[in-house]
Design an enzyme around this catalytic site. Structure first.
Site, mmCIF file in Angstrom:
data_model
loop_
_atom_site.group_PDB
_atom_site.id
_atom_site.type_symbol
_atom_site.label_atom_id
_atom_site.label_comp_id
_atom_site.label_asym_id
_atom_site.label_seq_id
_atom_site.Cartn_x
_atom_site.Cartn_y
_atom_site.Cartn_z
ATOM 1 N N GLY A 26 0.840 -1.208 0.000
ATOM 2 C CA GLY A 26 0.000 0.000 0.000
ATOM 3 C C GLY A 26 0.869 1.249 0.000
ATOM 4 O O GLY A 26 0.663 2.180 -0.795
ATOM 5 N N HIS A 27 1.890 1.259 0.865
ATOM 6 C CA HIS A 27 2.822 2.392 0.902
ATOM 7 C C HIS A 27 3.576 2.498 -0.434
ATOM 8 O O HIS A 27 3.764 3.592 -0.966
ATOM 9 C CB HIS A 27 3.857 2.206 2.023
HETATM 10 P P1 AMP Z 1 0.744 4.792 7.751
HETATM 11 O O1 AMP Z 1 2.140 4.316 7.669
HETATM 12 O O2 AMP Z 1 -0.246 3.759 8.208
HETATM 13 O O3 AMP Z 1 0.616 6.096 8.484
HETATM 14 O O4 AMP Z 1 0.291 5.112 6.269
HETATM 15 C C1 AMP Z 1 1.038 5.988 5.464
HETATM 16 C C2 AMP Z 1 0.253 6.277 4.216
HETATM 17 O O5 AMP Z 1 0.018 5.057 3.510
HETATM 18 C C3 AMP Z 1 -1.125 6.883 4.508
HETATM 19 O O6 AMP Z 1 -1.404 7.879 3.545
HETATM 20 C C4 AMP Z 1 -2.033 5.697 4.371
HETATM 21 O O7 AMP Z 1 -3.349 6.038 4.024
HETATM 22 C C5 AMP Z 1 -1.353 4.934 3.242
HETATM 23 N N1 AMP Z 1 -1.782 3.534 3.246
HETATM 24 C C6 AMP Z 1 -1.773 2.693 4.298
HETATM 25 N N2 AMP Z 1 -2.307 1.504 3.950
HETATM 26 C C7 AMP Z 1 -2.667 1.597 2.651
HETATM 27 C C8 AMP Z 1 -3.292 0.724 1.727
HETATM 28 N N3 AMP Z 1 -3.660 -0.511 2.064
HETATM 29 N N4 AMP Z 1 -3.516 1.172 0.469
HETATM 30 C C9 AMP Z 1 -3.161 2.439 0.121
HETATM 31 N N5 AMP Z 1 -2.577 3.319 0.942
HETATM 32 C C10 AMP Z 1 -2.333 2.915 2.200
#
Ligand code: AMP
Length: 270
Positions: A26-27
Protein backbone atom coordinates in the site's frame (compact mmCIF):
# COMPACT_ATOMS: atom_id res chain seq x y z
CA UNK A 1 18.02 16.20 3.39
CA UNK A 2 17.11 19.87 3.14
CA UNK A 3 20.55 20.62 1.63
CA UNK A 4 19.98 17.88 -0.93
CA UNK A 5 16.52 19.18 -1.81
CA UNK A 6 17.66 22.79 -2.06
CA UNK A 7 20.34 21.78 -4.58
CA UNK A 8 17.81 20.29 -6.99
CA UNK A 9 16.95 22.21 -10.18
CA UNK A 10 14.29 24.84 -9.50
CA UNK A 11 11.78 23.30 -11.86
CA UNK A 12 11.89 19.86 -10.18
CA UNK A 13 8.63 18.68 -8.66
CA UNK A 14 9.04 17.09 -5.22
CA UNK A 15 6.63 14.25 -4.44
CA UNK A 16 6.19 13.27 -0.80
CA UNK A 17 4.89 10.09 0.84
CA UNK A 18 4.62 10.42 4.64
CA UNK A 19 4.40 7.08 6.48
CA UNK A 20 4.91 5.50 9.87
CA UNK A 21 6.93 2.62 8.42
CA UNK A 22 6.47 -1.17 8.56
CA UNK A 23 5.99 -0.65 4.87
CA UNK A 24 3.81 -2.80 2.63
CA UNK A 25 2.60 -2.63 -0.95
CA UNK A 26 0.00 0.00 0.00
CA UNK A 27 2.82 2.39 0.90
CA UNK A 28 4.83 1.36 -2.15
CA UNK A 29 1.84 2.13 -4.39
CA UNK A 30 2.01 5.73 -3.10
CA UNK A 31 5.73 5.86 -3.94
CA UNK A 32 4.88 4.62 -7.44
CA UNK A 33 2.19 7.29 -7.90
CA UNK A 34 4.67 9.91 -6.78
CA UNK A 35 7.35 8.65 -9.16
CA UNK A 36 4.87 8.98 -12.05
CA UNK A 37 4.17 12.67 -11.39
CA UNK A 38 7.20 14.07 -9.57
CA UNK A 39 10.92 14.39 -10.41
CA UNK A 40 12.05 13.42 -6.92
CA UNK A 41 10.20 11.23 -4.43
CA UNK A 42 10.75 11.56 -0.68
CA UNK A 43 9.29 8.96 1.68
CA UNK A 44 9.34 9.71 5.39
CA UNK A 45 9.11 7.16 8.17
CA UNK A 46 8.17 8.65 11.49
CA UNK A 47 6.05 6.99 14.15
CA UNK A 48 4.42 10.17 15.35
CA UNK A 49 3.79 10.01 19.12
CA UNK A 50 1.34 12.93 19.06
CA UNK A 51 -1.25 11.09 16.96
CA UNK A 52 -1.52 8.06 19.27
CA UNK A 53 -4.33 8.44 21.75
CA UNK A 54 -3.52 4.97 23.13
CA UNK A 55 -0.04 4.55 24.64
CA UNK A 56 -0.05 0.76 24.28
CA UNK A 57 -0.80 1.19 20.56
CA UNK A 58 2.24 3.49 20.19
CA UNK A 59 4.49 1.06 22.04
CA UNK A 60 3.47 -1.98 20.04
CA UNK A 61 3.50 -0.16 16.68
CA UNK A 62 5.90 -2.17 14.43
CA UNK A 63 9.29 -0.60 13.64
CA UNK A 64 11.65 -2.11 11.05
CA UNK A 65 13.64 0.67 9.34
CA UNK A 66 16.17 -1.62 7.65
CA UNK A 67 13.57 -3.77 5.96
CA UNK A 68 11.66 -0.60 5.00
CA UNK A 69 14.80 0.95 3.57
CA UNK A 70 15.34 -2.10 1.34
CA UNK A 71 11.75 -2.01 0.11
CA UNK A 72 12.13 1.67 -0.77
CA UNK A 73 15.38 0.95 -2.60
CA UNK A 74 13.66 -1.77 -4.63
CA UNK A 75 10.90 0.70 -5.47
CA UNK A 76 13.54 3.25 -6.60
CA UNK A 77 12.34 5.81 -4.09
CA UNK A 78 14.86 8.67 -4.18
CA UNK A 79 15.02 9.70 -0.53
CA UNK A 80 14.15 8.11 2.77
CA UNK A 81 13.66 10.67 5.52
CA UNK A 82 13.94 8.94 8.90
CA UNK A 83 13.94 11.69 11.53
CA UNK A 84 14.11 11.42 15.32
CA UNK A 85 11.33 12.73 17.51
CA UNK A 86 13.68 15.55 18.59
CA UNK A 87 14.14 16.66 14.97
CA UNK A 88 10.42 16.81 14.28
CA UNK A 89 9.52 18.33 17.62
CA UNK A 90 12.52 20.37 18.84
CA UNK A 91 11.77 22.04 22.17
CA UNK A 92 11.96 25.53 20.63
CA UNK A 93 9.21 24.70 18.11
CA UNK A 94 6.06 26.72 18.48
CA UNK A 95 3.40 24.04 18.97
CA UNK A 96 0.47 25.63 17.21
CA UNK A 97 -2.86 23.85 17.60
CA UNK A 98 -4.73 23.19 14.38
CA UNK A 99 -8.37 23.82 13.86
CA UNK A 100 -9.75 20.63 12.35
CA UNK A 101 -13.39 21.63 12.63
CA UNK A 102 -16.25 19.12 12.67
CA UNK A 103 -14.05 16.34 11.19
CA UNK A 104 -12.54 16.05 14.66
CA UNK A 105 -15.93 15.24 16.19
CA UNK A 106 -17.10 12.35 13.99
CA UNK A 107 -15.96 8.78 13.26
CA UNK A 108 -12.17 8.49 13.88
CA UNK A 109 -12.13 11.98 15.39
CA UNK A 110 -14.81 11.06 17.89
CA UNK A 111 -13.29 7.71 18.85
CA UNK A 112 -9.65 8.79 18.92
CA UNK A 113 -9.56 12.13 20.76
CA UNK A 114 -6.51 14.16 19.79
CA UNK A 115 -5.60 11.84 16.92
CA UNK A 116 -6.24 14.29 14.09
CA UNK A 117 -4.63 17.17 15.98
CA UNK A 118 -1.50 14.98 16.03
CA UNK A 119 -1.87 14.12 12.35
CA UNK A 120 -2.29 17.80 11.43
CA UNK A 121 0.73 18.73 13.56
CA UNK A 122 3.06 16.16 12.02
CA UNK A 123 1.87 16.61 8.44
CA UNK A 124 2.30 20.40 8.57
CA UNK A 125 5.71 20.01 10.20
CA UNK A 126 6.82 17.45 7.58
CA UNK A 127 5.49 19.68 4.79
CA UNK A 128 7.48 22.62 6.14
CA UNK A 129 10.66 20.52 6.11
CA UNK A 130 10.24 18.68 2.78
CA UNK A 131 8.35 21.48 0.97
CA UNK A 132 6.70 19.06 -1.46
CA UNK A 133 4.75 20.11 -4.55
CA UNK A 134 2.66 16.95 -4.33
CA UNK A 135 1.84 14.80 -1.30
CA UNK A 136 0.37 11.32 -1.65
CA UNK A 137 -2.04 9.81 0.87
CA UNK A 138 -3.97 6.54 0.85
CA UNK A 139 -7.76 6.56 0.86
CA UNK A 140 -7.42 3.61 3.28
CA UNK A 141 -7.37 6.42 5.86
CA UNK A 142 -10.34 8.13 4.26
CA UNK A 143 -11.02 10.71 6.95
CA UNK A 144 -7.30 11.48 7.28
CA UNK A 145 -7.25 12.56 3.62
CA UNK A 146 -10.17 14.92 4.37
CA UNK A 147 -8.32 16.33 7.40
CA UNK A 148 -5.14 16.89 5.39
CA UNK A 149 -7.13 18.56 2.57
CA UNK A 150 -8.87 20.71 5.19
CA UNK A 151 -5.69 22.01 6.86
CA UNK A 152 -4.00 22.46 3.47
CA UNK A 153 -6.85 24.72 2.39
CA UNK A 154 -7.36 26.49 5.73
CA UNK A 155 -3.68 27.25 6.28
CA UNK A 156 -3.01 27.79 2.54
CA UNK A 157 -0.20 25.24 2.44
CA UNK A 158 1.43 25.30 -1.03
CA UNK A 159 1.03 21.59 -1.84
CA UNK A 160 -1.35 19.47 -3.89
CA UNK A 161 -2.87 16.56 -1.98
CA UNK A 162 -3.31 13.39 -4.04
CA UNK A 163 -5.60 10.67 -2.71
CA UNK A 164 -4.69 7.15 -3.91
CA UNK A 165 -6.75 3.92 -3.93
CA UNK A 166 -6.66 1.23 -1.22
CA UNK A 167 -4.37 -1.72 -1.86
CA UNK A 168 -5.80 -4.99 -0.54
CA UNK A 169 -4.55 -8.50 0.16
CA UNK A 170 -5.89 -11.26 -2.10
CA UNK A 171 -8.66 -12.04 0.39
CA UNK A 172 -9.76 -8.40 0.48
CA UNK A 173 -8.21 -7.29 3.78
CA UNK A 174 -6.90 -3.74 3.38
CA UNK A 175 -3.11 -3.76 3.76
CA UNK A 176 -2.03 -2.17 7.03
CA UNK A 177 1.11 -2.15 9.15
CA UNK A 178 -1.11 -3.30 12.01
CA UNK A 179 -2.02 -6.54 10.17
CA UNK A 180 1.34 -8.03 11.18
CA UNK A 181 0.29 -7.71 14.82
CA UNK A 182 -2.60 -10.13 14.26
CA UNK A 183 -2.21 -13.78 15.27
CA UNK A 184 -2.83 -16.38 12.53
CA UNK A 185 -6.34 -16.90 13.84
CA UNK A 186 -7.07 -13.17 14.11
CA UNK A 187 -5.70 -12.63 10.59
CA UNK A 188 -8.26 -15.14 9.28
CA UNK A 189 -11.06 -13.48 11.25
CA UNK A 190 -10.01 -10.04 9.96
CA UNK A 191 -11.21 -10.89 6.44
CA UNK A 192 -14.78 -10.38 7.65
CA UNK A 193 -14.30 -6.58 7.57
CA UNK A 194 -14.08 -6.20 3.81
CA UNK A 195 -16.59 -9.02 3.29
CA UNK A 196 -19.12 -7.10 5.41
CA UNK A 197 -18.51 -3.85 3.55
CA UNK A 198 -19.02 -5.63 0.21
CA UNK A 199 -22.23 -7.29 1.39
CA UNK A 200 -23.62 -4.06 2.77
CA UNK A 201 -22.76 -2.21 -0.46
CA UNK A 202 -24.84 -4.78 -2.30
CA UNK A 203 -27.70 -4.47 0.21
CA UNK A 204 -27.83 -0.70 -0.28
CA UNK A 205 -27.68 -1.03 -4.05
CA UNK A 206 -30.68 -3.38 -3.70
CA UNK A 207 -32.51 -0.55 -1.92
CA UNK A 208 -32.41 -2.12 1.52
CA UNK A 209 -32.60 0.59 4.21
CA UNK A 210 -29.45 1.89 5.86
CA UNK A 211 -30.72 0.72 9.26
CA UNK A 212 -30.97 -2.88 8.04
CA UNK A 213 -27.37 -2.63 6.82
CA UNK A 214 -26.25 -1.34 10.22
CA UNK A 215 -28.19 -4.05 12.02
CA UNK A 216 -26.63 -6.69 9.78
CA UNK A 217 -23.11 -5.48 10.62
CA UNK A 218 -23.89 -5.29 14.34
CA UNK A 219 -25.45 -8.73 14.62
CA UNK A 220 -22.74 -10.41 12.54
CA UNK A 221 -19.92 -8.94 14.61
CA UNK A 222 -21.52 -9.56 18.00
CA UNK A 223 -21.73 -13.27 17.20
CA UNK A 224 -18.02 -13.66 17.96
CA UNK A 225 -16.32 -12.01 20.93
CA UNK A 226 -13.06 -11.68 18.98
CA UNK A 227 -14.64 -8.62 17.32
CA UNK A 228 -15.55 -5.31 18.86
CA UNK A 229 -17.24 -2.89 16.50
CA UNK A 230 -16.28 0.70 17.21
CA UNK A 231 -18.34 2.32 14.45
CA UNK A 232 -19.90 1.63 11.11
CA UNK A 233 -21.30 4.52 9.12
CA UNK A 234 -22.89 5.17 5.77
CA UNK A 235 -21.63 8.64 4.93
CA UNK A 236 -21.48 11.30 2.29
CA UNK A 237 -18.24 10.90 0.33
CA UNK A 238 -17.45 14.61 0.26
CA UNK A 239 -18.15 15.77 3.80
CA UNK A 240 -18.41 12.44 5.70
CA UNK A 241 -21.76 13.39 7.23
CA UNK A 242 -23.98 10.35 7.96
CA UNK A 243 -26.57 9.60 5.30
CA UNK A 244 -30.17 8.86 6.18
CA UNK A 245 -30.90 7.68 2.66
CA UNK A 246 -28.50 5.91 0.37
CA UNK A 247 -27.23 8.20 -2.40
CA UNK A 248 -25.71 6.15 -5.21
CA UNK A 249 -22.32 7.50 -6.36
CA UNK A 250 -21.96 9.72 -3.31
CA UNK A 251 -21.60 7.20 -0.51
CA UNK A 252 -18.73 5.80 1.48
CA UNK A 253 -19.02 3.01 4.02
CA UNK A 254 -16.62 3.43 6.94
CA UNK A 255 -15.81 0.93 9.65
CA UNK A 256 -13.51 0.63 12.67
CA UNK A 257 -13.42 -2.72 14.39
CA UNK A 258 -11.16 -4.50 16.86
CA UNK A 259 -10.01 -7.99 16.00
CA UNK A 260 -8.63 -9.18 19.32
CA UNK A 261 -6.58 -6.23 20.59
CA UNK A 262 -5.85 -4.81 17.16
CA UNK A 263 -7.95 -1.94 15.85
CA UNK A 264 -8.49 -2.05 12.09
CA UNK A 265 -10.22 0.46 9.83
CA UNK A 266 -11.52 0.10 6.30
CA UNK A 267 -13.88 1.81 3.89
CA UNK A 268 -15.62 1.27 0.60
CA UNK A 269 -16.81 3.94 -1.80
CA UNK A 270 -20.04 3.17 -3.60
P1 AMP B 1 0.74 4.79 7.75
O1 AMP B 1 2.14 4.32 7.67
O2 AMP B 1 -0.25 3.76 8.21
O3 AMP B 1 0.62 6.10 8.48
O4 AMP B 1 0.29 5.11 6.27
C1 AMP B 1 1.04 5.99 5.46
C2 AMP B 1 0.25 6.28 4.22
O5 AMP B 1 0.02 5.06 3.51
C3 AMP B 1 -1.12 6.88 4.51
O6 AMP B 1 -1.40 7.88 3.54
C4 AMP B 1 -2.03 5.70 4.37
O7 AMP B 1 -3.35 6.04 4.02
C5 AMP B 1 -1.35 4.93 3.24
N1 AMP B 1 -1.78 3.53 3.25
C6 AMP B 1 -1.77 2.69 4.30
N2 AMP B 1 -2.31 1.50 3.95
C7 AMP B 1 -2.67 1.60 2.65
C8 AMP B 1 -3.29 0.72 1.73
N3 AMP B 1 -3.66 -0.51 2.06
N4 AMP B 1 -3.52 1.17 0.47
C9 AMP B 1 -3.16 2.44 0.12
N5 AMP B 1 -2.58 3.32 0.94
C10 AMP B 1 -2.33 2.91 2.20
Amino acid sequence: MQDYLSNLPNNYLIGFVPTMGALHQGHISLVNYSKKSANVTVCSIFVNPSQFNDKADLERYPRMPEKDSNLLKEANCDILFLPDVSEIYPSELDNSVFNIGYLDTILEGKHRPGHFAGVAQVVSRLFSIVKPNLAFFGSKDYQQVKVVEWITKLYKLPVKIVSCPIVREKDGLAMSSRNMLLSTKEREYATIIFALLSTVAQMLKNNEPINSAKLYINTTLTQNSIYKLEYFEVANRTNLMPQLNFQPNNTVLLIACYVGKIRLIDNLEI
